[in-house]
Structures are given as structure tokens and as C-alpha cells.
Design a protein around this motif. Structure first.
Motif, PDB file in Angstrom:
ATOM      1  N   VAL A  75       0.843  -1.189   0.000  1.00 32.75           N
ATOM      2  CA  VAL A  75       0.000   0.000   0.000  1.00 32.75           C
ATOM      3  C   VAL A  75       0.879   1.240   0.000  1.00 32.75           C
ATOM      4  N   GLY A  76       0.280   2.358  -0.431  1.00 32.74           N
ATOM      5  CA  GLY A  76       0.969   3.635  -0.417  1.00 32.74           C
ATOM      6  C   GLY A  76       0.032   4.729   0.060  1.00 32.74           C
ATOM      7  N   GLY A  77       0.595   5.872   0.413  1.00 30.92           N
ATOM      8  CA  GLY A  77      -0.213   6.969   0.936  1.00 30.92           C
ATOM      9  C   GLY A  77      -0.234   6.952   2.448  1.00 30.92           C
ATOM     10  N   ILE A  78      -0.198   8.127   3.061  1.00 31.04           N
ATOM     11  CA  ILE A  78      -0.035   8.226   4.511  1.00 31.04           C
ATOM     12  C   ILE A  78      -1.152   7.515   5.273  1.00 31.04           C
ATOM     13  N   SER A  79      -2.396   7.777   4.926  1.00 34.41           N
ATOM     14  CA  SER A  79      -3.499   7.206   5.702  1.00 34.41           C
ATOM     15  C   SER A  79      -3.547   5.691   5.575  1.00 34.41           C
ATOM     16  N   LYS A  80      -3.379   5.175   4.358  1.00 31.41           N
ATOM     17  CA  LYS A  80      -3.450   3.727   4.153  1.00 31.41           C
ATOM     18  C   LYS A  80      -2.289   3.016   4.848  1.00 31.41           C
ATOM     19  N   VAL A  81      -1.093   3.577   4.709  1.00 34.76           N
ATOM     20  CA  VAL A  81       0.085   2.967   5.336  1.00 34.76           C
ATOM     21  C   VAL A  81      -0.061   2.967   6.854  1.00 34.76           C
ATOM     22  N   GLY A  89      -0.197  -3.218  15.130  1.00 37.28           N
ATOM     23  CA  GLY A  89       0.363  -2.863  16.427  1.00 37.28           C
ATOM     24  C   GLY A  89       1.729  -2.221  16.328  1.00 37.28           C
ATOM     25  N   LEU A  90       2.011  -1.567  15.196  1.00 41.20           N
ATOM     26  CA  LEU A  90       3.306  -0.949  14.961  1.00 41.20           C
ATOM     27  C   LEU A  90       3.188   0.568  14.914  1.00 41.20           C
ATOM     28  N   PRO A  91       4.298   1.287  15.109  1.00 37.51           N
ATOM     29  CA  PRO A  91       4.256   2.749  15.049  1.00 37.51           C
ATOM     30  C   PRO A  91       3.898   3.242  13.649  1.00 37.51           C
ATOM     31  N   LYS A  92       3.440   4.491  13.579  1.00 37.79           N
ATOM     32  CA  LYS A  92       3.153   5.107  12.288  1.00 37.79           C
ATOM     33  C   LYS A  92       4.430   5.240  11.461  1.00 37.79           C
ATOM     34  N   ALA A  93       4.248   5.392  10.160  1.00 30.58           N
ATOM     35  CA  ALA A  93       5.390   5.557   9.256  1.00 30.58           C
ATOM     36  C   ALA A  93       6.098   6.880   9.531  1.00 30.58           C
ATOM     37  N   VAL A  94       7.387   6.907   9.260  1.00 26.67           N
ATOM     38  CA  VAL A  94       8.163   8.146   9.316  1.00 26.67           C
ATOM     39  C   VAL A  94       8.026   8.817   7.952  1.00 26.67           C
ATOM     40  N   VAL A  95       7.427  10.002   7.934  1.00 33.16           N
ATOM     41  CA  VAL A  95       7.143  10.683   6.664  1.00 33.16           C
ATOM     42  C   VAL A  95       7.717  12.103   6.704  1.00 33.16           C
ATOM     43  N   PRO A  96       8.965  12.281   6.268  1.00 28.03           N
ATOM     44  CA  PRO A  96       9.545  13.618   6.223  1.00 28.03           C
ATOM     45  C   PRO A  96       8.784  14.512   5.235  1.00 28.03           C
ATOM     46  N   ASN A  97       8.911  15.814   5.407  1.00 29.53           N
ATOM     47  CA  ASN A  97       8.248  16.770   4.527  1.00 29.53           C
ATOM     48  C   ASN A  97       8.603  16.524   3.067  1.00 29.53           C
ATOM     49  N   GLY A  98       7.585  16.545   2.224  1.00 33.92           N
ATOM     50  CA  GLY A  98       7.805  16.405   0.794  1.00 33.92           C
ATOM     51  C   GLY A  98       7.818  14.976   0.286  1.00 33.92           C
ATOM     52  N   LEU A  99       7.679  13.992   1.184  1.00 34.11           N
ATOM     53  CA  LEU A  99       7.727  12.587   0.774  1.00 34.11           C
ATOM     54  C   LEU A  99       6.406  11.898   1.075  1.00 34.11           C
ATOM     55  N   THR A 100       6.216  10.720   0.476  1.00 36.47           N
ATOM     56  CA  THR A 100       5.039   9.903   0.714  1.00 36.47           C
ATOM     57  C   THR A 100       5.489   8.481   1.053  1.00 36.47           C
ATOM     58  N   PRO A 101       4.802   7.793   1.959  1.00 37.25           N
ATOM     59  CA  PRO A 101       5.281   6.477   2.394  1.00 37.25           C
ATOM     60  C   PRO A 101       4.746   5.322   1.546  1.00 37.25           C
ATOM     61  N   LEU A 102       5.478   4.231   1.573  1.00 35.23           N
ATOM     62  CA  LEU A 102       5.003   2.960   1.035  1.00 35.23           C
ATOM     63  C   LEU A 102       5.135   1.908   2.126  1.00 35.23           C
ATOM     64  N   LEU A 103       4.381   0.832   1.972  1.00 30.87           N
ATOM     65  CA  LEU A 103       4.447  -0.298   2.891  1.00 30.87           C
ATOM     66  C   LEU A 103       4.309  -1.562   2.069  1.00 30.87           C
ATOM     67  N   GLY A 104       5.260  -2.464   2.207  1.00 28.88           N
ATOM     68  CA  GLY A 104       5.208  -3.696   1.438  1.00 28.88           C
ATOM     69  C   GLY A 104       5.820  -4.852   2.201  1.00 28.88           C
ATOM     70  N   ILE A 105       5.486  -6.044   1.753  1.00 29.29           N
ATOM     71  CA  ILE A 105       6.054  -7.253   2.352  1.00 29.29           C
ATOM     72  C   ILE A 105       7.087  -7.847   1.395  1.00 29.29           C
TER      73      ILE A 105
END
Length: 289
Positions: A75-81, A89-105
Motif C-alpha cells: 500500500v501507499g499513501g499516509i493514511s493507508k500505510v 500494532g506498529l508505530p506510524k510511518a516516518v514521513v519527512p516533509n515532501g515525501l510519501t510512504p510505502l508499505l510492502g512485504i
């Protein structure tokens, strides 16, 4: 099987112009179709722009042979990730200014042990995930602006197994890991590799160690010339291996990209505990059996 396509590989092999033209044509057609379906009065907002860049990633992945049904686990995007991470049960993604997160297995097939990986990247970078066929999983999680040689690539180094207190390891250890990462196509693709700085840091989950490593080297291209490369990596040891998210640009571009690459590396988080029990991973692996 399809091997990993890294920024170094593209620089060394000089990507086929016909392939680039084909990719561009597919992208334009995809975007044109979406525009035709949009009412003229509809406001073009951030979501539509993000949707356009998602199409870029999809087209790039399809053309390189990396699109597969297992993408449902990414998945991608702050809310979905963050929804996914909090659900685990894990912490939120680290999202520095100007970037967008991804999450994958990484490790969705049984030939690899699973890792849950997240990092942030520029919104217009193309994202690719491992491919899967009857032989198992191949490739890695990667994002980049490949035409310019700017990349962020996950490398999983299994030779060392799990390394306790990774933050206390000497420079030679991190050099070994990163040399393995950049030389997967062979030992004759680089020279003069050097680790220039090592900074231990901590993650938000269970006191995880992440070590930020600055490095540089010379890429040897098939055309017989050398390309100076500089980069920054984040290295940890979770599960059964040592994991590195290594980022790099040409040395000339690094003056412009260094801040972004540091943000990407600093956003890398990797989790291994309990992933074998995730329902979606179990279901996916059963489907491949």
C-alpha cells in the motif's frame, strides 16, 4: 526469473530508448483515458495528481515485468500505510516533509522469510515490488527516478544471519553489506568503494537499531567509463538477516539530492517478528502452493 533492476544497472546499460518510448506512450494513453472520464467542472486536486503518479508506477512495473497479483499486500499513501501499521500494532510511518510512504512485504513466497518494510520517497518516483512465479519470489522493493539514476533499494543480506547490536559494528561491516548490495550484478561493476560516515540511531519500536551510513564509489559501465556515485543507507538487523535501504545518486546530482536521500534513508523501518502469522501472508502463500 527477473532479476533486480537498479539505478546502477540502468546507468551502466543505458536503458533501451525504444523501451522508454513505449513506457511514455503507455503513460500518456493511461492519463488521457482518465482525463476523458473526468467532468470538465471537476477540480484537479492532490488526489488526482497522486492518482496520476500511481499510474506512472503501475505502467513502469508492468513494462519491466514486475506487476503481479501479490501487489495487494503493498500500500501507499499516509493514511493507508498508517492504518495498516496501526492494525499490526506498529508505530506510524516516518514521513519527512515532501515525501510519501510505502508499505510492502518482502518475502511473500516461501523461498524467503518475510519482512514488513516501510520507507518514504518522492511522490513522482516509480515504485516496484518483488515479482513472484512458480519458482518463488525474486527482486526487491525499490523506488527511484531511474532516468536520472536516483534510487532507493532494499537489500537483504542473509550471509551474516541476525547480527546482535548492529549499531556497535565497525565500518568494515557496513562496507561489506553495502558492497554486496551494489555488486549483485558482479564484482566488476564498481571500484574505490568507501564508507565515509557511520551514525547509529534508534527506531520507535522495541528499541530497534538503525545505522545511517554515508558512502561513495565509482560505477564501472559497460561502455568503459566510470560514474562517480554517492549515497546514504540505513542498516538494521531484523529476523534472519541484515537489511539495508541504500540510496544513491551520481556525485554531481548528490549536491542536489543529498537532503532527499537522507530523508528517505532515515524513514526506513523494517519488521520481522510474527509476520508468518499474518492472515494475508498465510493466505497469499497458500495460494502459491
Amino acid at each position: 526469473q527477473i532479476g533486480e533492476v537498479t539505478g546502477d544497472t540502468i546507468l551502466a546499460m543505458k536503458m533501451n530508448p525504444l523501451l522508454l518510448l513505449s513506457l511514455a506512450s503507455m503513460l500518456v494513453a493511461s492519463h488521457a483515458f482518465s482525463v476523458q472520464r473526468t467532468s470538465p467542472s471537476m477540480k484537479v486536486d492532490t488526489d488526482s495528481r497522486r492518482d496520476f503518479f500511481n499510474k506512472v508506477a503501475t505502467v513502469g512495473a508492468f513494462a519491466s515485468g514486475l506487476l503481479n497479483p501479490m501487489r495487494a499486500l503493498a500500500v501507499g499513501g499516509i493514511s493507508k500505510v498508517n492504518d495498516k501499521l496501526l492494525g499490526y500494532g506498529l508505530p506510524k510511518a516516518v514521513v519527512p516533509n515532501g515525501l510519501t510512504p510505502l508499505l510492502g512485504i518482502y518475502g511473500k513466497a516461501r523461498n524467503r522469510f518475510p519482512l514488513l518494510v516501510t520507507f518514504s520517497h518522492p511522490v513522482d518516483w516509480v515504485v516496484t515490488y518483488p515479482s513472484i512465479d512458480v519458482n518463488g519470489e525474486d527482486g526487491t522493493i525499490q523506488a527511484g527516478e531511474y532516468a536520472k539514476g536516483d534510487t532507493a533499494t532494499l537489500f537483504v543480506y542473509t550471509d551474516k544471519g541476525n547480527v546482535k547490536e548492529v549499531a556497535s559494528q565497525p565500518k568494515e561491516f557496513f562496507a561489506e553489506v553495502l558492497i554486496k548490495a551494489i555488486s549483485q550484478k558482479g564484482n566488476n561493476v564498481y571500484q574505490n568503494f568507501k564508507v565515509t560516515k557511520v551514525v547509529p540511531t534508534k527506531g520507535e519500536y522495541r528499541d530497534q537499531d538503525y545505522v545511517i551510513v554515508d558512502f561513495k564509489y565509482e560505477l564501472l559501465t559497460g561502455a568503459g567509463f566510470e560514474v562517480d556515485r554517492s549515497g546514504v543507507a540505513s542498516i538494521t538487523s531484523q529476523g534472519e538477516a541484515v537489511e539495508a535501504l541504500w540510496t544513491a545518486s551520481t556525485r554531481i546530482r548528490y549536491k542536489k539530492t543529498e537532503e532527499t536521500l537522507r530523508k528517505i534513508a532515515s524513514s526506513f523501518r523494517c519488521y520481522a517478528d510474527g509476520l508468518d502469522l499474518l492472515d494475508e501472508l498465510v493466505d497469499a502463500r497458500d495460494g502459491l502452493s
